[in-house]
Design an enzyme around this catalytic site. Structure first.
Site, PDB file in Angstrom:
ATOM      1  N   HIS A 107       0.812  -1.220   0.000  1.00  0.00           N
ATOM      2  CA  HIS A 107       0.000   0.000   0.000  1.00  0.00           C
ATOM      3  C   HIS A 107       0.845   1.270   0.000  1.00  0.00           C
ATOM      4  CE1 HIS A 107       0.417  -0.040   4.517  1.00  0.00           C
ATOM      5  NE2 HIS A 107       0.400   1.258   4.331  1.00  0.00           N
ATOM      6  N   ASP A 137       0.298  -7.582   1.712  1.00  0.00           N
ATOM      7  CA  ASP A 137       0.720  -6.178   1.793  1.00  0.00           C
ATOM      8  C   ASP A 137       2.238  -6.049   1.722  1.00  0.00           C
ATOM      9  OD1 ASP A 137       0.210  -3.467   1.867  1.00  0.00           O
ATOM     10  OD2 ASP A 137       0.317  -3.340   4.046  1.00  0.00           O
ATOM     11  N   GLY A 212       3.299   6.248   7.564  1.00  0.00           N
ATOM     12  CA  GLY A 212       4.697   6.535   7.260  1.00  0.00           C
ATOM     13  C   GLY A 212       5.626   5.513   7.853  1.00  0.00           C
ATOM     14  N   SER A 214       4.815   2.343   7.877  1.00  0.00           N
ATOM     15  CA  SER A 214       4.552   1.119   7.125  1.00  0.00           C
ATOM     16  C   SER A 214       5.756   0.729   6.270  1.00  0.00           C
ATOM     17  CB  SER A 214       3.336   1.306   6.215  1.00  0.00           C
ATOM     18  OG  SER A 214       2.143   1.256   6.947  1.00  0.00           O
TER      19      SER A 214
END
Length: 449
Positions: A107, A137, A212, A214
């Site tokens: 993402h 993800d 941020g 992630s």
């Protein structure tokens, strides 16, 4: 004067022909902990942060959004629309290997037209997207920088609830931020409205993981990566999640080798069994994945699995849903035997199944079994045969109808259709977009018998 011009031209040509450096040099070494710092202050968390920070990177993406056309009557000057707009966003990642492989979240880079990686020394390098796996993800990037220092990789197999962990990333663009917490839970299933899917087998932690952050690493107290942080719940307070590194390792290897995740094929279609569903069906197992179809000639059929069996564990790990079962099978290499705990007619038993690579024409076989359709390439994917008594026949599909999409993704050839269906073997149903004349119909075909 003429000679000076010639000399100047030669100099310019030599500069123009000077080879451009193929890769940029990155200085990843951090500052040493000052010798004046006492042993009491030099805690394990300080050491972990100091050692890993040079391997953590900032991911900067740009996405171009095409705006609506200018309306010459209501907006003749284009004040309210027209043209394109570029948006930038920030995320985190870390060096996976010395040859320029960077790992982050899907993402973080989804929809990006340009991706850049910023190292701890400020060096900014363009990155190439190698592959993504939206279901976990994860995204893999490559930068043209060699001899990078990767973050040390550990294992998530022996993580303990209550164990101290360290999350590192760039929340809100604040580079090199470190937070600490504990492992709150393991094997979490997390529905995400933002991503429109349910993620499974995640590590839960109370270490702060904010936008941020992630894509950054989650580390144990030994300084080894045990997970990859993901901020998938926008309003979560005191709850963070991470993808287990053991699961990520297999996915990343597949993305690097094939450009996509290659799941080993078992050949069993499953659905989540709930206590209410179990009571309705008269099944004693109240949690697990119930088998609704076993494909002929599949590893599941060879292992003796049947429709109605409830899978409650894989390799000793509890299975509480169809998604959890799919997650476990994704990480199993082809040919490696796996023990399944199965409840059949109220009695638990152990069944050993050996996953295999899916047959090359598996997608077309699935299309025939669940939809009763055979297709051919003829200016697209055209229905050639409709089986009598099949769901397609009951719906009214006819030879000559065209299949233009699978599960919302456009297809243009029989090969595209076959590959899309192979990638959908763990779904509970398949959606085909069928074109007839000027109309396109979205038709659902359950995978269950």
């Amino acid at each position: 004067m003429q000679q000076s011009r010639i000399s100047l031209a030669i100099v310019i040509m030599s500069l123009a022909c000077k080879p451009i450096a193929k890769s940029q040099t990155v200085r990843q070494t951090g500052n040493a902990i000052p010798p004046t710092v006492s042993a009491q202050r030099r805690t394990p968390i300080v050491v972990v942060a100091h050692n890993v920070l040079p391997s953590v990177v900032n991911i900067q993406t740009e996405a171009t959004i095409r705006r609506r056309q200018i309306d010459p009557f209501f907006d003749p000057f284009g004040f309210f629309g027209g043209g394109n707009r570029t948006y930038t966003s920030l995320g985190s990642g870390f060096v996976w290997s010395t040859d320029g492989i960077i790992v982050t979240n899907n993402h973080v880079v989804e929809g990006a037209s340009r991706v850049s990686v910023i190292f701890s020394d400020g060096t900014k390098v363009s990155a190439k997207l190698i592959g993504v796996d939206p279901d976990s993800d994860l995204a893999v990037l490559r930068v043209d920088s060699k001899s990078l220092v990767p973050a040390p990789l550990g294992t998530s197999a022996d993580l303990m609830i209550g164990e101290t962990v360290v999350a590192v990333g760039n929340p809100f663009g604040l580079s090199g931020s470190v937070t600490t917490g504990v492992v709150s839970a393991l094997g979490r299933s997390v529905p995400s409205k933002e991503e429109g899917r349910t993620f499974t087998d995640f590590i839960q932690t109370d270490a702060s993981i904010n936008p941020g952050n992630s894509g950054g690493p989650l580390l144990n107290i030994e300084g080894k990566v045990v997970g990859i942080n993901t901020a998938i719940l926008g309003n979560a307070q005191g709850i963070g999640f991470a993808i287990p590194v053991d699961r990520a390792r297999k996915i990343i290897q597949d993305l690097l080798r094939y450009g996509q995740v290659r799941s080993a094929w078992i050949g069993a279609v499953t659905a989540t069994i709930t206590p209410e569903e179990a009571k309705r069906l008269g099944i004693r197992a109240t949690r697990g994945a119930i088998i609704s179809r076993v494909f002929d000639g599949s590893p599941a059929a060879a292992a003796g699995l049947h429709g109605g069996d409830v899978i409650t564990a894989v390799g000793g790990k509890v299975v509480d849903s169809r998604e959890a079962f799919a997650t476990f099978t994704t990480t199993v290499p082809s040919g490696q035997p796996v023990e399944l705990t199965v409840v059949r007619e109220g009695s638990p038993r152990t069944v050993t199944v050996r996953p295999a690579d899916p047959p090359k024409d598996l997608g077309l076989k699935i299309l025939w079994e669940i939809a009763g359709l055979r297709v051919t390439d003829s200016r697209g994917v055209v229905v050639e045969q409709v089986a009598r008594g099949s769901r397609s026949a009951n719906i009214g599909l006819e030879p000559g109808d065209a299949i233009v999409g699978v599960n919302g993704n456009q297809i243009q050839s029989v090969s595209d259709l076959n590959n899309a269906l192979i990638g959908s073997t763990d779904r509970s149903s398949i959606v085909l977009d069928v074109e007839r004349g000027r109309f396109i119909y979205s038709l659902t075909f359950p995978m269950a018998v």
